[in-house]
Design an enzyme around this catalytic site. Structure first.
Site: not given
Ligand code: GLN
Length: 204
Positions: A50-52, A82, A138-139, A174, A176
């Protein structure tokens, strides 16, 4: 090794549904965790991607940070994928927000560069057996520093991307999102071991 323990997936934001489905496909019982009462019912917790920066604020707002830290320090198995790795890390390079500090690693966010924002790669993960593991990034963060008790399970471009310290597992990628159940099965083995040792409080 199967476990009948109830596995929680932190459900404030991120790919919650995918983790619950993957845990269920791997033979576990799984449920969303949004409140301290939900957390009290589960034997282990997955913190998804997600987005930390968003999720660290929501963890405080939903009063989940403290019980997650207390349960995990008391032995509850926790797996961060992630964003979950970032949230669980001891420190994050260039990030001005406190993390939960559950595993002795320092990570860098979005570390693989723009051209690699999203990639699927075959990773060697000896702990999962000889067949390469299809890992979706992913990122993704990478690990810049590991404490002496942290076990390196996989790396990409010379940086750790799967590590474990006692009851805490972290992956940059990931599992999942791929059909390969081996990382979920690895985590469920950890849960079974810690549950059997009686280290998990509040196990369902
Ligand atoms: N780039 C996201 C972050 O910094 C993490 C990306 C992800 O969980 N797929 O939170």
């Amino acid at each position: 090794m199967a476990t009948d323990a109830l596995i929680g997936v932190l459900a404030l934001q991120g790919d919650v549904v995918e983790h619950i489905a993957a845990l269920q496909r791997t033979g576990a019982r799984a449920t969303a965790v949004k409140t301290p009462a939900d957390l009290a019912r589960v034997a282990a917790l997955v913190v998804p991607g997600g987005e930390s920066t968003t999720v660290m604020k929501l963890l405080d707002r939903f009063r989940l940070s403290r019980p997650i830290v207390e349960r995990t320090r008391a032995g509850m198995p926790l797996w961060g994928t992630c964003m979950g790795m970032i949230v669980a890390a001891h420190a994050v390079v260039d990030l001005d927000q406190p993390t939960l500090d559950l595993i002795d690693i320092t990570v860098r966010r979005n570390a693989f560069g723009r051209q690699n924002e999203s990639a699927e790669l075959d990773l060697e993960i000896p702990a999962l057996g000889p067949a390469p593991y299809p890992a979706v990034f992913i990122r993704a963060p990478w690990i810049e520093r590991m404490g002496p008790e942290v076990e390196l399970l996989a790396e990409r471009d010379g940086h750790g991307v799967m590590v474990r310290e006692a009851n805490v597992l972290a992956t940059s990628f990931h599992p999942e999102l791929t059909g390969d159940p081996r990382v979920h099965a690895y985590f469920l083995d950890m849960v079974e071991r810690y549950t059997r040792q009686g280290k998990v409080l509040g196990a369902a």
